[in-house]
Write a protein that holds these residues in place. Structure first.
Motif, mmCIF file in Angstrom:
data_model
loop_
_atom_site.group_PDB
_atom_site.id
_atom_site.type_symbol
_atom_site.label_atom_id
_atom_site.label_comp_id
_atom_site.label_asym_id
_atom_site.label_seq_id
_atom_site.Cartn_x
_atom_site.Cartn_y
_atom_site.Cartn_z
ATOM 1 N N SER A 1 0.833 -1.198 0.000
ATOM 2 C CA SER A 1 0.000 0.000 0.000
ATOM 3 C C SER A 1 0.873 1.255 0.000
ATOM 4 O O SER A 1 0.471 2.288 -0.535
ATOM 5 C CB SER A 1 -0.949 -0.006 1.195
ATOM 6 O OG SER A 1 -0.219 -0.042 2.404
ATOM 7 N N ASP A 2 2.080 1.160 0.571
ATOM 8 C CA ASP A 2 2.994 2.306 0.558
ATOM 9 C C ASP A 2 3.390 2.663 -0.877
ATOM 10 O O ASP A 2 3.405 3.836 -1.244
ATOM 11 C CB ASP A 2 4.249 2.009 1.386
ATOM 12 C CG ASP A 2 5.258 3.149 1.322
ATOM 13 O OD1 ASP A 2 4.911 4.281 1.737
ATOM 14 O OD2 ASP A 2 6.389 2.913 0.843
ATOM 15 N N GLN B 1 0.443 4.273 -2.565
ATOM 16 C CA GLN B 1 0.272 5.640 -2.066
ATOM 17 C C GLN B 1 1.282 6.575 -2.732
ATOM 18 O O GLN B 1 0.942 7.669 -3.162
ATOM 19 C CB GLN B 1 0.427 5.670 -0.539
ATOM 20 C CG GLN B 1 0.078 6.990 0.089
ATOM 21 C CD GLN B 1 -1.390 7.347 -0.085
ATOM 22 O OE1 GLN B 1 -2.271 6.491 -0.057
ATOM 23 N NE2 GLN B 1 -1.666 8.622 -0.284
ATOM 24 N N LYS C 1 0.443 7.542 -6.429
ATOM 25 C CA LYS C 1 -0.729 8.376 -6.720
ATOM 26 C C LYS C 1 -0.375 9.754 -7.262
ATOM 27 O O LYS C 1 -1.102 10.310 -8.076
ATOM 28 C CB LYS C 1 -1.590 8.544 -5.466
ATOM 29 C CG LYS C 1 -2.395 7.338 -5.116
ATOM 30 C CD LYS C 1 -3.254 7.594 -3.892
ATOM 31 C CE LYS C 1 -4.040 6.342 -3.542
ATOM 32 N NZ LYS C 1 -4.877 6.547 -2.359
#
Length: 174
Positions: free
Chosen positions: A3-4, A7, A10
């Protein structure tokens, strides 16, 4: 894919690629006449094209200079090509000024020590699976594919996925 990494992906507006060991397998082929050739992966090229179609700008920064890399950049439509530049962090700063971007808006894919200052500075700094161990230790993420064998495609698709545009990029071919 963590997820890092998603993120970090993005906010990417510029993706930068090293050449030898990233867009190629890292081997250097020299002919008797002094010319050289490189092999590039078409999967990587398609990933770069999809990334550009989504609005992410692209660049190449290479410590070596060869006509074949210029030809490949032209073939893919990569607008920013810097060859013969070991000072990759200086080039990054030039690009940021030219494009009015911040470090956090940049992703970089590299494999060796000259790439490390940029990998550590940008918002998403990644290494290919077969990168030097010290570089892998300091990257935000590592591709599962080796350089020249789909690592750039994986990097591009990570950014596309993070920005919610991977499905649209794939759907264009359905």
């Amino acid at each position: 894919m963590t997820s890092d990494l998603l993120q970090r992906g993005k906010t990417i507006k510029l993706a930068i690629f090293d050449v030898d060991g990233v867009l190629t397998d890292g081997r250097l082929y020299f002919l008797e006449d002094g010319s050289e050739f490189k092999t590039f992966n078409t999967l990587d090229g398609q990933g770069i094209k999809m990334l550009m179609a989504s609005g992410v700008q692209t660049a190449i920064i290479s410590g070596r200079k060869t006509p074949v890399v210029e030809r490949r950049a032209q073939n893919l439509g990569i607008p920013h090509l810097y060859q013969g530049r070991e000072d990759k962090l200086v080039v990054l700063d030039e690009l940021l000024g030219l494009l009015n971007l911040s470090y956090e808006q940049v992703a970089y894919l590299g494999d060796d020590l000259p790439d490390l200052p940029v990998i550590r500075r940008v918002g998403l700094g990644m290494a290919v699976a077969n990168a030097a161990a010290f570089v892998r230790e300091h990257a935000h993420g590592i591709t599962t594919a080796r350089g020249g064998e789909g690592a750039a495609r994986e990097f591009c698709e990570l950014i596309l996925r993070a920005q919610g545009s991977l499905e649209a990029a794939h759907a264009a071919y359905l």
